[in-house]
Design an enzyme around this catalytic site. Structure first.
Site, PDB file in Angstrom:
ATOM      1  CG  HIS A  26      -1.895   1.113   1.267  1.00  0.00           C
ATOM      2  ND1 HIS A  26      -3.193   0.987   0.843  1.00  0.00           N
ATOM      3  CD2 HIS A  26      -1.759   2.398   1.688  1.00  0.00           C
ATOM      4  CE1 HIS A  26      -3.822   2.145   0.996  1.00  0.00           C
ATOM      5  NE2 HIS A  26      -2.968   3.015   1.512  1.00  0.00           N
ATOM      6  CD  GLU A  27       1.472   3.801   3.594  1.00  0.00           C
ATOM      7  OE1 GLU A  27       1.840   4.836   2.999  1.00  0.00           O
ATOM      8  OE2 GLU A  27       0.364   3.704   4.158  1.00  0.00           O
ATOM      9  CG  HIS A  30       0.113   5.775  -1.088  1.00  0.00           C
ATOM     10  ND1 HIS A  30      -0.967   6.091  -1.887  1.00  0.00           N
ATOM     11  CD2 HIS A  30      -0.418   5.304   0.073  1.00  0.00           C
ATOM     12  CE1 HIS A  30      -2.088   5.820  -1.249  1.00  0.00           C
ATOM     13  NE2 HIS A  30      -1.787   5.334  -0.056  1.00  0.00           N
TER      14      HIS A  30
END
Length: 211
Positions: A26-27, A30
């Site tokens: 997820h990170e 980003h």
């Protein structure tokens, strides 16, 4: 009490891979998308890596198991570095949940392939693999909620007219209260369960075509 502790430890061990994978991809997503769109802040902060230690917050990880609400180390971005700040902020925000859905889908394919190949599963391995899929789907759904500072709120804010966006932004001071309310009440289940079934249905349909 011993049984409770034992059950918690088993849940912790079985769920740890899924949580760590969900937080990490997820990170990383980003960071990778922000970098591709011209903001090198994540690169300078060492976030362009799939090393979990760069993304997982130990306290946030523990809280996720204890109260079912946790957090990773947020990727910091500077929208001023984007050529189109509103559009690019939406793309960066959407990248995290999208990466979780892709990850869940990949592991769902692996699960089906192993089953079709009649690879023997231990009960523990089955639980771990299933939790990887579940946690990634849940991460995607939760982060798309339009509650600051979740990704869904960033997307909504950028889609709103300027005045409404500023009013919506002012609600961020109450975000912790909103999160506590939805976690402490059955409200979240009314969102998660239908969406989980919907996503599983899509996965099942696509995998049925591919395999």
């Amino acid at each position: 009490m011993f049984d409770d502790i034992g059950g918690f430890l088993m849940h912790l061990i079985a769920g740890l891979p899924g949580i760590v994978i969900a937080m990490t991809v997820h990170e990383y997503a980003h960071a990778r998308v922000a970098d591709a769109l011209g903001d090198y802040t994540p690169r300078m902060q060492g976030r362009l890596t799939l090393n979990p230690f760069a993304h997982v917050d130990p306290v946030g990880l523990l809280m996720l198991f204890i109260v079912h609400f946790g957090w990773a180390k947020p990727v910091q971005i500077n929208p001023m570095n984007f050529s189109n700040p509103r559009r690019d902020d939406i793309l960066v925000s959407f990248a995290g949940p999208a990466s979780n859905l892709i990850t869940a889908f990949i592991f769902a394919i692996i699960f089906v392939l192993l089953a079709k190949m009649h690879v023997p599963f231990t009960k523990g391995a089955l639980v771990v693999l299933n939790l990887i899929i579940i946690y990634n789907i849940n991460f995607a759904i939760f982060n798309m909620l339009p509650i600051p500072p979740l990704d869904g709120s960033h997307i909504l804010k950028q889609l709103l007219p300027y005045d409404l966006a500023r009013q919506f932004e002012s609600l961020e001071r109450y975000s912790f209260i909103f999160l506590i309310i939805i976690i402490a009440t059955p409200v979240l289940s009314y969102v998660f369960i239908p969406l989980q079934r919907f996503i599983y249905g899509i996965f099942k349909g696509i995998i049925g075509i591919l395999i």
